[in-house]
Design a protein around this motif. Structure first.
Motif, PDB file in Angstrom:
ATOM      1  N   PRO A  61      37.353   3.145   0.566  1.00 58.50           N
ATOM      2  CA  PRO A  61      36.911   2.542  -0.688  1.00 58.50           C
ATOM      3  C   PRO A  61      37.391   3.335  -1.895  1.00 58.50           C
ATOM      4  O   PRO A  61      37.845   4.475  -1.770  1.00 58.50           O
ATOM      5  CB  PRO A  61      35.391   2.581  -0.561  1.00 58.50           C
ATOM      6  N   ASN A  62      37.279   2.686  -3.051  1.00 57.10           N
ATOM      7  CA  ASN A  62      37.665   3.275  -4.327  1.00 57.10           C
ATOM      8  C   ASN A  62      36.952   4.612  -4.553  1.00 57.10           C
ATOM      9  O   ASN A  62      35.727   4.678  -4.550  1.00 57.10           O
ATOM     10  CB  ASN A  62      37.315   2.275  -5.431  1.00 57.10           C
ATOM     11  N   GLU A  63      37.727   5.687  -4.759  1.00 61.53           N
ATOM     12  CA  GLU A  63      37.196   7.045  -4.988  1.00 61.53           C
ATOM     13  C   GLU A  63      36.135   7.412  -3.962  1.00 61.53           C
ATOM     14  O   GLU A  63      35.085   7.953  -4.286  1.00 61.53           O
ATOM     15  CB  GLU A  63      36.620   7.170  -6.401  1.00 61.53           C
ATOM     16  N   GLY A  64      36.415   7.074  -2.701  1.00 62.15           N
ATOM     17  CA  GLY A  64      35.418   7.282  -1.662  1.00 62.15           C
ATOM     18  C   GLY A  64      35.409   8.697  -1.118  1.00 62.15           C
ATOM     19  O   GLY A  64      36.425   9.374  -1.052  1.00 62.15           O
ATOM     20  N   THR A  65      34.201   9.159  -0.758  1.00 61.29           N
ATOM     21  CA  THR A  65      34.106  10.427  -0.030  1.00 61.29           C
ATOM     22  C   THR A  65      33.333  10.184   1.251  1.00 61.29           C
ATOM     23  O   THR A  65      32.318   9.502   1.257  1.00 61.29           O
ATOM     24  CB  THR A  65      33.374  11.517  -0.840  1.00 61.29           C
TER      25      THR A  65
END
Lengths: 538, 396
Positions: free
Chosen positions: B232-236
């Motif tokens: 996902p977008n800017e996922g951690t």
């Protein structure tokens, strides 16, 4: 125009392919084929016959099923494209202009999408034009075919031309057969055929009404489309929205103040353990699952009142409006559409001496109806200079982000006997801003919460028309789909006989039925000439 | 009761599987497969096949009724329930058509499709969910069940059309038709790939959670049931020792679903390649001998008849009942919701199909292609529109 007289003596309209009475082939081209094209019984269709005036041309254009199908396919594609991105009408209030919204959210594709008008596909003039064209095509196609077909089926005779019979898909002949028409008639009647016998010729027919199915369903569609267009006629369609808070009585919008509504209570329920063990997993996984949205209301009718006069309300009924359970009155329906829970309805402040903490009285501000001045007596009073329902600081200036009381803030002027000029104070939730050092302050006491119920008010007088169209459409569809028009011809000639069968669909069942009827007779069982033809090819 | 219900579904699944084998046996026998389709002799193998199918159908209904009792409402309110009911209707439609036309070959294709459908359904949450307010209505069973019945009969039209194409498309020449037919086979393999890969990782209890920034710019979490190929977008990654994503997608996407789609294609492609390597044949080529003896005209009629029966039922359930319910629950009979739009598209498509057939004489192969595409639209509406274009119907 020249009528065509067949050798059987029947006079056919110009353009007829197969004689209406005996089925003789009047068209050279059709004579060449092995099997006849039986669509529309080879009748004379206006579109196939005339091509002179502009009206002929328009008629011919729309009478083509090919054009109709192309229109359907174009509409289908346009409809599909309209579903790729959300339509502008479903987005609600946008923070930015629509073209900017599409570009920001969907990039170059969104920009093109907007450019070509697909952001409002279903409300666009070209989409309506497509639907209207389909409507015109429906009417013209139907008229062009239904009337000649009706005439052809009405004029058909029992005795058929041999050229007609031996070009049917199911056909056979035999020499030297003696046919017992009485027994045959009985057998056919058992299968619900209408049997006509004329001088050694037989016509057995059933299910002719299924041929009218397509025309009936097209009439239904036309009525449906007319119903949809009636919406644009004033008075046929009212769509309003009513936000009403608990305890409030308001006129129902769109009813000319004829009806009033009181909201006693808004109820919001979620599922919990009491709803049973089976739901436990689902509730654990999804968190909260809504069970019920309900507004308990009382409906009133109002006597016509003069402007400014309080209306006289007469109670009609109490009702619990739920989703799937609208309140209906006189063509109007009130739907449970939305809600806002725990909104601040009013706020109470105390005018207080900052040093001593002495209070000089409370003021309660109704956020829906804030007063300019609140008098506390003995020379004490508060003026409300400004009110920001949803307070924010923008470029160092207080302003409001919306009209919903989410973060109310007030600019007060506190007037006291010792400070008759008044002190200014700015109070927002959990903060007070003072321009100068004040002696007094407005101390927050309590806030009162209230639930709002959002009700859609709708009057739709197009519904009966649409419903009638829908029902006729379904009847026509069933009529044309679930039944079939079957005919069996037997012609005796020179001691032998010809037998032919035709159905507009479901040949397999028809063939089986003929086999069954003809078993134990000396009449040959017709052969499926189409299958044989296929076999030759292979 | 809920447990009994699940067991019944499993039993029905197994019975269908066995019935398929018997139908397969039925078409291997030469008897009764001659061109004169009006005098089909039903073989013993076919008789056993249809008997088993009917038993399976009854058990399947048992699943439906017990789940209804357990839930207290018609079990057609989420993806799992809808697809299992839809597969039940496909079996029902098959039984109906079987008794009209006595064609065991239809069973060889219809039942595996049913097995795939039940398998696909089982990949969704099987929890019994309580009904949200808009769904609490008598129109829920009326609308959903009628629509499913209509679509199931249209599915039979697809199956007959598919058999027709397998029979008639020339496998010796590299044509666009041959390619398109094989593409359909490939897509069916991808669905099988989805079932295989999802159940494998679910069996291993794989779960990875990500924290990510959504479209509104807020922090949110998302669960993955398969190793993350796309993140996902800017996922951690929050879960320890799980695979880090290879690529990051913009916030517009539901990345967990995109990830599943990618995995399905990978698994499906591997299965497809393996089949090709082992058999040295295209799948459609491989099945062609099974259907070479069946009468094409008969298949054409079955396909057309199914549309004639299915289309009015679909119209009643998918459009008319839908409009009545929408008027009651959503305040208006038509809201241009994506699911509605695609039901309309399906309707337009079959309307065009009927006109082409009636007036333009599109019989045989052309008609078979249309039947296949029509079902493709129905599946698109079921899978893609529900999962990707979320609207008012997104009760997954």
């Amino acid at each position: 125009m020249n009528k065509v007289k067949c050798e059987c003596g029947h006079v056919n309209p110009h353009g007829t392919v197969l004689c209406e009475a005996c089925g003789n082939i009047l068209d050279e081209k059709a004579r060449q084929g092995k099997l006849l094209d039986m669509r529309y019984e080879g009748s004379a269709r206006r579109s196939q016959t005339y091509n002179k005036t502009i009206i002929d041309r328009i008629w011919n254009f729309f009478s083509s099923v090919k054009v109709g199908v192309i229109l359907i396919v174009i509409t289908l594609i346009a409809t599909a494209i309209g579903s790729i991105l959300p339509q502008v009408s479903t987005l609600g209030q946008l923070p930015v202009p629509a073209h900017q919204y599409y570009e920001e959210n969907y990039g170059w594709f969104g920009k093109l999408y907007y450019f070509f008008g697909f952001h409002d596909t279903y409300g666009s003039w070209w989409y309506l034009l497509l639907i209207a064209s389909i409507g015109v095509s429906l009417v013209i196609c139907s008229l062009d075919r239904a009337i000649p077909l009706y005439k052809a089926l009405k004029n058909q005779r029992v005795k058929r031309n041999t050229n007609f019979l031996n070009r049917q898909r199911l056909y056979n002949k035999a020499e030297n057969v003696e046919i017992d028409f009485t027994t045959l008639k009985e057998k056919l009647k058992k299968k619900h055929y209408n049997v006509h016998i004329d001088n050694g010729n037989l016509l057995a027919e059933k299910g002719r009404f299924s041929r009218w199915g397509p025309y009936v369903n097209h009439i239904g569609l036309i009525i449906f489309l007319i119903g949809c267009m009636l919406r644009f006629v004033p008075g046929f369609y009212i769509n309003e929205f009513l936000w009403i808070k608990e305890g409030e009585t308001l006129a129902i919008p769109g009813t000319d103040k004829q009806y009033y509504l009181t909201n006693h209570e808004f109820i919001f329920e979620v599922y919990d353990e009491s709803d049973g063990e089976v739901f436990r997993n689902a509730i654990e996984e999804k968190g909260m699952i809504a069970k019920n949205f309900q507004t308990n209301v009382t409906l009133y009718s109002a006597e016509q009142s003069l402007p400014g006069e309080e209306p006289e309300l007469e109670k009609i009924k109490d009702y619990e409006i739920q989703v799937n359970k609208p309140l209906k009155i006189d063509g109007y329906a009130l739907y449970q559409s939305s809600y806002r829970l725990n909104e601040i309805a009013s706020m109470t402040f105390a005018l207080t001496n900052k040093e001593t903490g002495e209070s000089y009285g409370n003021i309660t501000i109704d956020l829906n109806n804030p007063q300019k001045k609140y008098d506390l007596g003995n020379g004490y009073g508060v003026e409300l200079l400004d009110y920001f329902p949803n307070f924010q600081m923008k470029d160092g200036v207080p302003s409001t982000a919306s009209q919903d009381p989410l973060n109310p803030a007030f600019a007060f002027k506190m007037v006291t006997p010792d400070r008759p000029e008044g002190e200014r104070s700015f109070a927002a939730i959990q903060q007070t801003i003072e321009v100068t050092e004040n002696k007094y302050k407005m101390e927050f006491q309590t806030a009162e919460m209230v639930n709002y119920s959002g009700l859609t008010v709708r009057l739709d007088n197009t519904l009966p028309v649409i419903a009638i169209g829908g029902v006729i459409f379904l009847i026509g569809l069933a009529q044309g789909s679930f039944w079939q028009h079957r005919r069996i011809w037997i012609k005796t000639e020179k001691g032998g006989c010809h037998i032919a069968g035709h159905t507009n669909k479901n040949w397999y069942g028809f063939h089986k039925e003929i086999e069954k009827i003809l078993s134990d007779t000396n009449i040959p069982i017709p052969i499926d000439q189409k299958t044989e033809k296929n076999q030759e090819k292979e | 009761m809920a447990e009994l219900s699940s067991n019944l579904l499993l039993i029905a699944f197994v019975i269908y599987l066995i019935a398929t084998l018997f139908f397969g046996g039925a078409i291997r026998q030469k008897k009764g497969m001659d061109e004169s389709h009006y005098k089909n002799k039903v073989t013993l193998s076919a008789k056993i096949g249809i008997t088993l199918t009917i038993i399976g159908f009854i058990v399947h209904i048992g699943y439906f009724i017990t789940r209804w009792i357990a839930a207290g409402h018609a079990p057609v309110s989420n993806m799992f329930e809808f697809i299992t009911f839809f597969s039940l209707m496909v079996v029902g439609a098959f039984i109906l058509i079987y008794f009209l036309y006595h064609t065991p070959v239809l069973g060889v294709f219809a039942l595996p499709i049913v097995l795939i459908l039940i398998g696909y359904a089982s990949m969704f949450s099987r929890d019994i969910t309580p009904l949200i307010p808009p769904l609490r209505s008598i129109w829920l069973p009326l609308h959903v069940m009628t629509t499913a019945a209509g679509q199931a009969i249209l599915a039979i039209s697809f199956i007959a059309g598919l058999i027709y194409l397998i029979k008639t498309v020339n496998q010796a020449e590299a044509t666009r038709k041959r390619f398109s037919l094989e593409l359909i086979m490939y897509f069916i393999t991808v669905v099988i790939g989805f079932i295989v890969i999802t159940s494998t990782f679910s069996f291993m209890n794989y779960e990875a959670q990500f924290e990510w920034v959504n479209k509104e710019g807020e922090l949110s979490t998302i669960d993955y049931a398969l190793p993350a190929l796309v993140g996902p977008n800017e996922g951690t990654l929050l879960t320890a020792s799980k695979m880090e994503p290879l690529v990051e997608l913009p916030a517009n996407f539901n990345t967990s679903r995109v990830n599943t789609v990618i995995w399905s294609f990978i698994a499906g492609t591997i299965i497809y390649i393996l089949v090709r390597l082992i058999t040295r044949k295209r799948i459609s080529q491989m099945v062609q001998p099974l259907v070479s003896k069946i009468n094409g005209n008969l298949l054409d009629e079955i396909s057309y008849r199914s549309v004639l029966i299915g289309f009015p039922i679909f119209t009643l359930g998918g459009l008319v009942f839908a409009m009545i319910w929408a008027q009651i629950a959503w305040t208006r009979f038509w809201a241009w919701d994506p699911k509605e739009v695609w039901a309309l598209i399906t309707w337009f498509f079959y309307a065009a199909f009927l006109h082409l057939r009636l007036s333009r004489g599109w019989h045989g192969e052309k008609s078979a292609w249309l039947a296949v595409i029509g079902f493709g639209i129905i599946m698109f509406n079921l899978i893609f529109v529900n999962l990707v274009i979320a609207g008012l119907h997104s009760y997954v």
